[in-house]
Enzyme design. Structure first.
Site, PDB file in Angstrom:
ATOM      1  CE1 TYR A 144      13.870  -1.391 -65.484  1.00 38.31           C
ATOM      2  CE2 TYR A 144      14.536  -3.656 -65.934  1.00 38.31           C
ATOM      3  CZ  TYR A 144      14.699  -2.301 -66.128  1.00 38.31           C
ATOM      4  OH  TYR A 144      15.691  -1.863 -66.984  1.00 38.31           O
ATOM      5  NE  ARG A 145       4.568  -2.586 -60.159  1.00 45.04           N
ATOM      6  CZ  ARG A 145       4.032  -1.388 -60.434  1.00 45.04           C
ATOM      7  NH1 ARG A 145       4.474  -0.298 -59.827  1.00 45.04           N
ATOM      8  NH2 ARG A 145       3.050  -1.285 -61.300  1.00 45.04           N
TER       9      ARG A 145
ATOM     10  CG  ASP B 162       4.470   2.986 -58.309  1.00 41.79           C
ATOM     11  OD1 ASP B 162       5.671   3.073 -58.006  1.00 41.79           O
ATOM     12  OD2 ASP B 162       4.060   2.341 -59.292  1.00 41.79           O
TER      13      ASP B 162
ATOM     14  CG  ASN C 242      19.928  -2.415 -68.479  1.00 36.47           C
ATOM     15  OD1 ASN C 242      20.642  -1.406 -68.435  1.00 36.47           O
ATOM     16  ND2 ASN C 242      18.752  -2.485 -67.884  1.00 36.47           N
TER      17      ASN C 242
ATOM     18  CD  GLU D 181      22.652  -0.962 -65.404  1.00 35.73           C
ATOM     19  OE1 GLU D 181      23.150  -1.833 -66.147  1.00 35.73           O
ATOM     20  OE2 GLU D 181      21.786  -0.154 -65.802  1.00 35.73           O
TER      21      GLU D 181
ATOM     22  CD1 TRP E  94       9.666  -4.104 -69.738  1.00 35.17           C
ATOM     23  CD2 TRP E  94      11.327  -5.370 -68.912  1.00 35.17           C
ATOM     24  NE1 TRP E  94       9.675  -5.297 -70.425  1.00 35.17           N
ATOM     25  CE2 TRP E  94      10.686  -6.080 -69.951  1.00 35.17           C
ATOM     26  CE3 TRP E  94      12.424  -5.957 -68.259  1.00 35.17           C
ATOM     27  CZ2 TRP E  94      11.088  -7.360 -70.323  1.00 35.17           C
ATOM     28  CZ3 TRP E  94      12.818  -7.221 -68.641  1.00 35.17           C
ATOM     29  CH2 TRP E  94      12.160  -7.897 -69.655  1.00 35.17           C
TER      30      TRP E  94
END
Ligand code: FMN
Ligand code: MN
Length: 483
Positions: A171-172, A280, A167, A231, A185
């Site tokens: 995710y920051r 955000d 995967n 991906e 995540w």
């Protein structure tokens, strides 16, 4: 043509006059944000900041800063082209005759051409640092109340421990010190599911993070693909050429060979640390909460890397264009489940999870309700806070038309339905984090079969004969442009 990595893309942007280089010293704390924000709001070029304070690596930002640039990044002139390609692929009928079977071969060969390929030598491993320091990176502190500096455009690679499936998610990562970061995540995302499996097995979880690659690869990490869909295969489909992967130095994970930096490391099951706050996507700060911790054990990089970043915040920001790409690319997939859906608009002000306008060809009583419940059951669409369903004559891309129609067509007590379920982790209004309520609005014309006994009026429209007579009159008066 696909790009051979981020720097190839930057060169192509430069040739199009869409890259501005700033050589003045700029502080990655707040200043980069203020500059990038002004450029994104003005529809301006991508930026290369060659002299970020405290780092020798240039920062590149605003890579997807307009819809046109996002199209260019993904190699199309219109994002619907990708949706159409996907649709063609998904609707391929199983070949019945021999001739059909022979005809199908090139299509199948094409798919196999998109499978990622493993290579032995990679530009992302030109330099190996076994005593890496995250403080070398010009990572941004984006907004004043942010909890620190964050890696904002990371591609996080993990594998499911049982199936081995890969995967990649964006995710920051909040930088805590030179070798640890947060791993943000959300519990609904696939990286978190892999983590839960490792935790159940009591095993340390290998994680690798790529910074910078072909923009199609970067986009793919944000795409809401089905859980087991690779991906990197999807990126190969987008770029019509396989993604080249190379094995990490310290784990079996494979990462894009063309990346700028690779952060190799692990997440220790059970170890949590406060992460955030962070300005955000929603335009609000997401509050701090506990998340797993990433430990960096090795950094590999190009010899002359650039550091990719993005900022999120009150819309529009770059992520709006990534999300619009998703809206267009995934519409055909949505329509495979729900062929009655004609179009969908997730307006940028709705931050993609807050508001969806869905245009349907209504076929039976209660159809709008069926569609909203189906949308709440589809992957990340489950987080949609407000779904407004309209009839097929309503153009959902025209907000002025939508507001006019919706206001007229609803009886709120009858046409609004509330449901409870998972909501986006970033939703600060829900009663509990990640769990709350959602609202559906049935703004379609009501049918007798839905208990509506009154006549439903037509929309006012002038007849074509009158229009033609006035067209002719206007032409005589030289007013032909006034329609
Ligand atoms: C700039 C940017 C930052 C993001 N940050 C996060 C994040 O910190 N945590 C998260 O769960 N999702 C984040 N997302 C959304 C995920 O990347 C997106 O939901 C993706 O589809 C997740 O992939 P997955 O389904 O493989 O988990 C971000 C998206 C973008 C464009
Ligand atoms: Mn995924």
């Amino acid at each position: 043509m696909p790009f051979n990595g981020l720097q190839d893309y930057l060169s192509a942007l430069d040739r199009r006059g869409e890259l501005l280089t700033i050589t003045d010293p700029i502080d990655p704390e707040l200043e980069v944000t203020e500059i990038a924000d002004r450029f994104v709001r003005a529809g301006g070029p991508a930026l290369r900041l060659t002299n970020p304070k405290g780092s020798r690596y240039p920062v590149v930002i605003n890579l997807f800063g307009t819809l046109e640039r996002t199209c260019f990044a993904l190699g199309v002139s219109d994002l619907n082209e990708i949706g159409a390609r996907l649709e063609e692929l998904l609707h391929a009928e199983p070949p019945s005759s021999l001739i059909d079977r022979i005809r199908a071969v090139p299509k199948l060969l094409e798919i196999s051409n998109w499978m990622p390929r493993t290579v032995g030598k990679a530009s992302c491993q030109e330099v190996i640092e076994d005593q890496p320091r995250l403080s070398d990176l010009p990572a941004l502190k984006c907004w004043p109340q942010d909890g620190g500096r964050f890696i904002t455009l990371p591609l996080v690679f993990t594998r499911h421990p049982d199936t081995g499936r890969r995967n990649v998610g964006m995710y920051r990562m909040q930088i805590y010190d030179d070798c640890t970061t947060g791993m943000h995540w959300h519990p609904h995302k696939v990286g978190a599911e892999h983590y839960r499996r490792y935790r159940a097995l009591g095993r340390r979880m290998p994680v690798a993070v790529a910074l910078g690659s072909d923009p199609a690869v970067i986009y793919s990490a944000t795409a809401p693909l089905p859980e087991d869909f690779d991906e990197m295969l999807f990126a190969g489909f987008l770029r019509r050429r396989p993604v080249e992967l190379v094995k990490c130095r310290t784990s079996d994970l494979e990462v894009p060979a063309d990346a700028e930096f690779i952060l190799e490391g692990y997440v220790e099951p059970g170890e949590l640390r406060m992460e955030g706050p962070f300005g955000d996507h929603t335009g609000y700060y997401s509050l701090s909460d506990e998340f797993p911790v990433f430990h960096l054990t090795m950094l590999t990089r190009r010899s002359q890397p650039v550091y990719p970043a993005t900022i999120v915040g009150p819309p529009p920001k770059e992520d709006c264009f990534l999300a619009k790409a998703t809206e267009r690319i995934f519409l055909p997939l949505l329509r495979m489940q729900l062929p009655e859906v004609i179009d969908i608009n997730l307006p940028v002000e709705g931050i993609f999870h807050n508001l969806a306008f869905v245009r349907i060809a209504k076929r039976y009583p209660g159809h709008a309700l069926k569609v909203m419940h189906a949308v709440w059951g589809l992957g990340q669409m489950a987080f949609t806070k407000i779904i407004i369903v309209v009839d097929e004559e309503v153009n959902v891309q025209n907000l002025s038309e939508v507001i006019w129609r919706v206001g007229n067509n609803i009886d709120p007590e009858r046409d609004i339905c509330f449901v409870r379920g998972p909501v986006d982790i970033l939703d600060h209004a829900s009663q509990l984090p990640g769990f709350g309520s959602k609202m559906g609005v049935d703004a379609t014309r009501k049918w007798p079969g839905e208990g509506f006994g009154r006549p439903w009026p037509d929309v006012i429209e002038m007849g074509p004969e009158t229009k033609a007579r006035v067209d002719a009159l206007f032409a005589n008066l030289g007013l032909e442009k006034m329609k």
